[in-house]
Write a protein that holds these residues in place. Sequence first.
Motif, PDB file in Angstrom:
ATOM      1  N   THR A 170       0.861  -1.176   0.000  1.00 38.95           N
ATOM      2  CA  THR A 170       0.000   0.000   0.000  1.00 38.95           C
ATOM      3  C   THR A 170       0.902   1.232   0.000  1.00 38.95           C
ATOM      4  O   THR A 170       2.118   1.131   0.198  1.00 38.95           O
ATOM      5  N   ARG A 171       0.305   2.380  -0.196  1.00 38.69           N
ATOM      6  CA  ARG A 171       1.083   3.617  -0.150  1.00 38.69           C
ATOM      7  C   ARG A 171       1.751   3.767   1.211  1.00 38.69           C
ATOM      8  O   ARG A 171       2.871   4.267   1.329  1.00 38.69           O
ATOM      9  N   GLU A 172       1.056   3.304   2.272  1.00 37.41           N
ATOM     10  CA  GLU A 172       1.583   3.474   3.619  1.00 37.41           C
ATOM     11  C   GLU A 172       2.774   2.560   3.911  1.00 37.41           C
ATOM     12  O   GLU A 172       3.727   2.969   4.572  1.00 37.41           O
ATOM     13  N   ASN A 173       2.721   1.293   3.432  1.00 34.15           N
ATOM     14  CA  ASN A 173       3.795   0.378   3.842  1.00 34.15           C
ATOM     15  C   ASN A 173       4.891   0.177   2.795  1.00 34.15           C
ATOM     16  O   ASN A 173       5.851  -0.540   3.038  1.00 34.15           O
ATOM     17  N   GLN A 252      -6.951  -0.530   8.211  1.00 37.37           N
ATOM     18  CA  GLN A 252      -5.643   0.129   8.147  1.00 37.37           C
ATOM     19  C   GLN A 252      -4.912   0.031   9.492  1.00 37.37           C
ATOM     20  O   GLN A 252      -3.701  -0.205   9.550  1.00 37.37           O
ATOM     21  N   PHE A 256      -1.490  -2.069  10.340  1.00 33.67           N
ATOM     22  CA  PHE A 256      -0.352  -1.416  10.985  1.00 33.67           C
ATOM     23  C   PHE A 256       0.138  -2.259  12.173  1.00 33.67           C
ATOM     24  O   PHE A 256       1.348  -2.472  12.355  1.00 33.67           O
ATOM     25  N   ARG A 346       9.422   3.596   7.699  1.00 25.74           N
ATOM     26  CA  ARG A 346       8.136   3.681   7.001  1.00 25.74           C
ATOM     27  C   ARG A 346       6.979   3.431   7.969  1.00 25.74           C
ATOM     28  O   ARG A 346       5.935   4.083   7.883  1.00 25.74           O
ATOM     29  N   LEU A 347       7.183   2.490   8.901  1.00 26.16           N
ATOM     30  CA  LEU A 347       6.142   2.240   9.899  1.00 26.16           C
ATOM     31  C   LEU A 347       5.891   3.478  10.762  1.00 26.16           C
ATOM     32  O   LEU A 347       4.738   3.788  11.101  1.00 26.16           O
ATOM     33  N   GLU A 349       6.262   6.595   9.853  1.00 28.85           N
ATOM     34  CA  GLU A 349       5.494   7.539   9.031  1.00 28.85           C
ATOM     35  C   GLU A 349       4.023   7.132   8.967  1.00 28.85           C
ATOM     36  O   GLU A 349       3.121   7.975   9.027  1.00 28.85           O
ATOM     37  N   ARG A 350       3.761   5.815   8.838  1.00 31.08           N
ATOM     38  CA  ARG A 350       2.385   5.335   8.808  1.00 31.08           C
ATOM     39  C   ARG A 350       1.671   5.659  10.115  1.00 31.08           C
ATOM     40  O   ARG A 350       0.521   6.120  10.125  1.00 31.08           O
TER      41      ARG A 350
END
Length: 689
Positions: A170-173, A252, A256, A346-347, A349-350
């Motif tokens: 996904t964009r998030e991960n 979501q 996470f 990245r986590l 930022e998510r």
Amino acid sequence: MSLAEMVREVFAPEGVLARADAHFTPREGQSAMAVAVAETLQQGGALVVEAGTGVGKTYAYLVPALLSGERVLLSTATKALQDQLFARDLPRLAQVLGVPVRTALLKGRASYLCLHRMAQARQDPSAHDRGVAWVLAKVEDWSRGTRSGDLAELTGLDERSPVIPLVTSTRENCLGAQCPRFRECHVYLARREALAADIVVINHHLFFADVAVRESGMAELLPSVRVVVFDEAHQINETGVQFLGTQLSTGQLMDFGRDLLAVGLQHARGLADWSGLSRALERAVQDWRLVVGDARGAARLRWNGEAPDGVPGDAWQSALRAVALACAQAQEALDTVSETAPDFERLYERGSGLLARLARFAGPANPDAVRWAELGATQLRLIESPLDIAEAMYTRLLATPTETQEADGWPVEHAAGPGKAWIFTSATLGDDEALTWFTERAGLQDARILRVASPFDYAAQAALYVPRHLPTPADPAHSLALADWLGAAVEQLGGRTLVLTTTLKALRTIGDALRQRFDASGAVDVLVQGEWPKRRLMERFREGSEQGRPGCVLVASATFWEGFDVPGDALQLVVIDKLPFPPPGDPLVDARTQRIEQAGGKAFTAYALPEAAVALKQGAGRLIRHETDRGILVVGDTRLVAKGYGKRLLAALPPMRRLETEEEWGNALQALVDLSWGMARGDGSSLKQ
């Protein structure tokens, strides 16, 4: 020779298409649409074309696009239509026209295998399930030979499979350039191919996701093309509003938490209580979802105060705070290890993004937006969105491009040549000449409008019947009465029937009633949406009574009202249970209604009636898909002939002949039976009936 003249010659009776295909039939409407597209490509601006079923709109925009030499972006409604355009229509037409063209297919992240996440998937707790493990092994085996990484290549993979989120990003991960498999990344390879192509095929979801977050690869692609075509454009408003607001889902948050556990154990085991942090977040999310449990009856809950309707405000806010606290605790742990691996960075930022959205939904809604909570089968989703895409289209996309030069020492802006050409087309865009149902919501009031009628002879090919003996839709007995009356027709036809319902309750009632009638005899297969994947339902219905199997009746709702194409005699009867007015109580419907009434308008005339007309037209469009098709449309709602507004709805339908009595209905039904027998014998003896 101008582009419009070249296009006109291609579609002429002795033109390139006629010479290449003996079955090609010149159509005045198709040629007129193609010329209008060519003129827009040359001049710039926006063109809106409603092209009735059978016009051949795909070739009408592809021919001028290919001959123009411009870089073109083609956006469709679904991934299935994308695949059809890219794999069939574009290469076939480019070969016929002799145009060397480089094409590319670009989908969203969820369509592509993520090699990095696939390598981690075995560590997910769900991978211990035998079914999940078997599918995962199948994906791993396929991954060794695929070039594109497009999961659509993997036959038999259910779009609802729990394996898909395990092996896609996904964009998030997504780790981006920091990913250890970045050079092999299927998503970025697809984007690089798109940037080098002449024609790129995308879908509406991908387009508007990029307009909202500038992340899908379109940020580099869109400025490099001058021609943008939206096919099935009637869907862009509803698609657009999903992405132009703010969303937060329990899914979501749970993802996470799972990634927090997997990455923590892989890269920093013992440096934090990853299991405890993950469990705490999971419990908080589950408790939050339970707060809404008593309101399960509605799919969408209005949300005008501090909590959605029917949900205690104190309990809602307390649950939100508990989720935010669990996220914040995860953030503290991630902060201590964020520099040890890209996954942690990245986590983090998510987590920051999730906390920001939790704070947004804990406060009041934007006054220019509508907010609601959406209850799905497995998750809760919070949404705040604009009421339409008009402002975004006008300000972000349709504004005339300018370039700045100096004159006498002062910067002067002027039009930078012909602006972008925007083509919007669909078989259904409104029920008036100005197509206001579509143009007003999409900010296209200044666009050129063209309406091209279907070439089908509806008076000869189709009939419309409204059973006047049925109770009104307000009567609780309506669905059962319709199913009881319909059963005899389904039996007489041997299936060949599509029932389109406006509610899930009606779908279940009618489906159950038809099952009770036919299950024992096995004379007809009763298919009900939701019991099989959509693709499997469509394939079985299209097969009809082939290979000695019984014919089918399909009871469906929602997505089957459009995009379901069954040419031939496998479908001869389409039944719409009642007039498809917007559902009362839906938050988006209520907000749009209030906006009209606050401006002094009449919401029923300006909103509800056009919505019903367009939806009715879409449903009726399932019946006749080819010049040789024959069939009957039944609308099981007496308001269509008893109410004054019924005239407007009838005018929106194709010009079918009207069946006024039960006797006329019976004769028309028998004619379809005779037609099927005639086709089976090969003499076509009933085609003229």
